[in-house]
Design a protein around this motif. Structure first.
Motif, mmCIF file in Angstrom:
data_model
loop_
_atom_site.group_PDB
_atom_site.id
_atom_site.type_symbol
_atom_site.label_atom_id
_atom_site.label_comp_id
_atom_site.label_asym_id
_atom_site.label_seq_id
_atom_site.Cartn_x
_atom_site.Cartn_y
_atom_site.Cartn_z
ATOM 1 N N ARG A 3 40.603 32.360 29.889
ATOM 2 C CA ARG A 3 39.861 32.510 31.147
ATOM 3 C C ARG A 3 38.882 31.344 31.268
ATOM 4 O O ARG A 3 37.954 31.224 30.460
ATOM 5 C CB ARG A 3 39.136 33.855 31.166
ATOM 6 C CG ARG A 3 40.094 35.030 31.344
ATOM 7 C CD ARG A 3 39.407 36.368 31.184
ATOM 8 N NE ARG A 3 39.051 36.615 29.800
ATOM 9 C CZ ARG A 3 39.885 37.090 28.874
ATOM 10 N NH1 ARG A 3 41.129 37.383 29.180
ATOM 11 N NH2 ARG A 3 39.470 37.278 27.641
ATOM 12 N N ASP A 74 42.947 40.958 40.073
ATOM 13 C CA ASP A 74 43.680 42.185 39.757
ATOM 14 C C ASP A 74 45.192 42.008 39.906
ATOM 15 O O ASP A 74 45.960 42.892 39.524
ATOM 16 C CB ASP A 74 43.220 43.347 40.652
ATOM 17 C CG ASP A 74 41.915 43.944 40.158
ATOM 18 O OD1 ASP A 74 41.574 43.753 38.978
ATOM 19 O OD2 ASP A 74 41.225 44.610 40.964
ATOM 20 N N GLU A 75 45.617 40.879 40.467
ATOM 21 C CA GLU A 75 47.053 40.640 40.602
ATOM 22 C C GLU A 75 47.659 40.396 39.218
ATOM 23 O O GLU A 75 46.994 39.925 38.298
ATOM 24 C CB GLU A 75 47.308 39.448 41.538
ATOM 25 C CG GLU A 75 46.973 39.784 42.989
ATOM 26 C CD GLU A 75 47.230 38.626 43.950
ATOM 27 O OE1 GLU A 75 48.107 37.795 43.654
ATOM 28 O OE2 GLU A 75 46.541 38.572 44.985
ATOM 29 N N GLU A 76 48.931 40.752 39.106
ATOM 30 C CA GLU A 76 49.617 40.741 37.803
ATOM 31 C C GLU A 76 49.479 39.418 37.054
ATOM 32 O O GLU A 76 49.210 39.401 35.854
ATOM 33 C CB GLU A 76 51.107 41.073 38.021
ATOM 34 C CG GLU A 76 51.866 41.330 36.738
ATOM 35 C CD GLU A 76 51.355 42.530 35.952
ATOM 36 O OE1 GLU A 76 51.313 42.424 34.709
ATOM 37 O OE2 GLU A 76 50.990 43.551 36.560
ATOM 38 N N ARG A 79 45.963 38.908 35.274
ATOM 39 C CA ARG A 79 45.355 39.978 34.462
ATOM 40 C C ARG A 79 44.980 39.510 33.063
ATOM 41 O O ARG A 79 44.035 40.008 32.481
ATOM 42 C CB ARG A 79 46.285 41.182 34.399
ATOM 43 C CG ARG A 79 46.373 41.855 35.748
ATOM 44 C CD ARG A 79 46.640 43.317 35.666
ATOM 45 N NE ARG A 79 46.557 43.858 37.028
ATOM 46 C CZ ARG A 79 47.430 44.679 37.546
ATOM 47 N NH1 ARG A 79 48.452 45.079 36.829
ATOM 48 N NH2 ARG A 79 47.276 45.119 38.776
ATOM 49 N N ASP A 80 45.754 38.580 32.524
ATOM 50 C CA ASP A 80 45.499 38.145 31.150
ATOM 51 C C ASP A 80 44.926 36.737 31.046
ATOM 52 O O ASP A 80 44.813 36.207 29.942
ATOM 53 C CB ASP A 80 46.798 38.229 30.333
ATOM 54 C CG ASP A 80 47.262 39.660 30.165
ATOM 55 O OD1 ASP A 80 46.415 40.547 29.974
ATOM 56 O OD2 ASP A 80 48.476 39.897 30.238
ATOM 57 N N LYS A 104 36.192 44.925 32.179
ATOM 58 C CA LYS A 104 37.578 44.892 31.696
ATOM 59 C C LYS A 104 37.642 44.515 30.219
ATOM 60 O O LYS A 104 38.723 44.256 29.688
ATOM 61 C CB LYS A 104 38.383 43.849 32.496
ATOM 62 C CG LYS A 104 38.434 44.109 33.985
ATOM 63 C CD LYS A 104 39.145 42.950 34.671
ATOM 64 C CE LYS A 104 39.241 43.187 36.163
ATOM 65 N NZ LYS A 104 40.193 42.316 36.822
ATOM 66 N N GLN A 106 36.479 41.731 29.011
ATOM 67 C CA GLN A 106 36.802 40.303 28.976
ATOM 68 C C GLN A 106 35.538 39.464 29.165
ATOM 69 O O GLN A 106 34.481 39.983 29.515
ATOM 70 C CB GLN A 106 37.794 39.963 30.099
ATOM 71 C CG GLN A 106 39.097 40.723 30.035
ATOM 72 C CD GLN A 106 39.974 40.491 31.262
ATOM 73 O OE1 GLN A 106 39.535 39.975 32.279
ATOM 74 N NE2 GLN A 106 41.231 40.895 31.151
#
Length: 195
Positions: A3, A74-76, A79-80, A104, A106
């Motif tokens: 991130r 929040d989109e797929e 997410r990571d 979350k 994170q």
């Protein structure tokens, strides 16, 4: 996953480096301007609200920007991990993003700041404006955007420096050289690209 944020003055090559980082680290590059345009084009409820504000010549308020970024994260594909460009822009947005990620479990891994001499960037943007026939990109307009960037982002840069997240990289030179400097600075923090 990774991130990241990327910041730098207009003309420092953020968009180019963001695309390269996204590919190398297997994360989406998310530019706030693109989120706005996507929602406006798709006529989402948030997009309709943003369009009305932008059409009136006003700034999109933090609350709405935060809602759009939250929806995008929040989109797929995000997410990571993600690379944000153009957000956060205010101290309130910094706090919001920290709280959102913490909810979350994170946190940001690093904030990449492309450092570029203002005179060099102004010269680069003037040349690009002339080459592309952008008559509205006068030297005065370019200098104004540089001043707005400096005024708005200096407090954010200070916050990220205090948190130990800031990585400052020389943004001038060949694109490959800048990419290498960024990768080396991230590797020094144990942030590795996707194999």
């Amino acid at each position: 996953m990774t991130r990241l944020l990327i910041v730098g003055p207009p003309g420092a090559g953020k968009g180019t480096q963001a695309a390269r980082l996204a590919a190398a680290y297997g994360i989406p590059a998310i530019a706030t301007g693109d989120i706005f345009r996507h929602n406006i084009a798709d006529k989402t409820p948030l997009g309709i609200e943003v369009k009305a504000i932008v059409d009136a010549g006003d700034y999109v308020p933090d609350s709405l920007t935060n809602a759009l970024v939250t929806s995008r994260l929040d989109e797929e594909d995000a997410r990571d991990g993600f690379l944000l460009d153009g957000y956060p822009r205010t101290l309130d947005q910094v706090s919001y993003l920290d709280d959102l990620l913490a909810s979350k479990g994170q946190a940001l891994d690093a904030v990449i700041r492309l450092v570029a001499d203002q005179e060099e960037v102004v010269s680069r943007l003037r040349k690009r404006a002339i080459d592309q026939g952008r008559v509205d990109d006068s030297e005065a307009a370019i200098r104004h955007r540089q001043e707005v960037y400096a005024r708005e982002t200096t407090p954010l840069i200070d916050v990220y420096r205090e948190k130990g997240l800031l990585i400052e990289v020389d943004g001038l030179g060949e694109i490959d050289d800048v990419s290498t400097r960024i990768s080396e600075a991230l590797a020094a923090r144990q942030i590795a690209p996707v194999a």
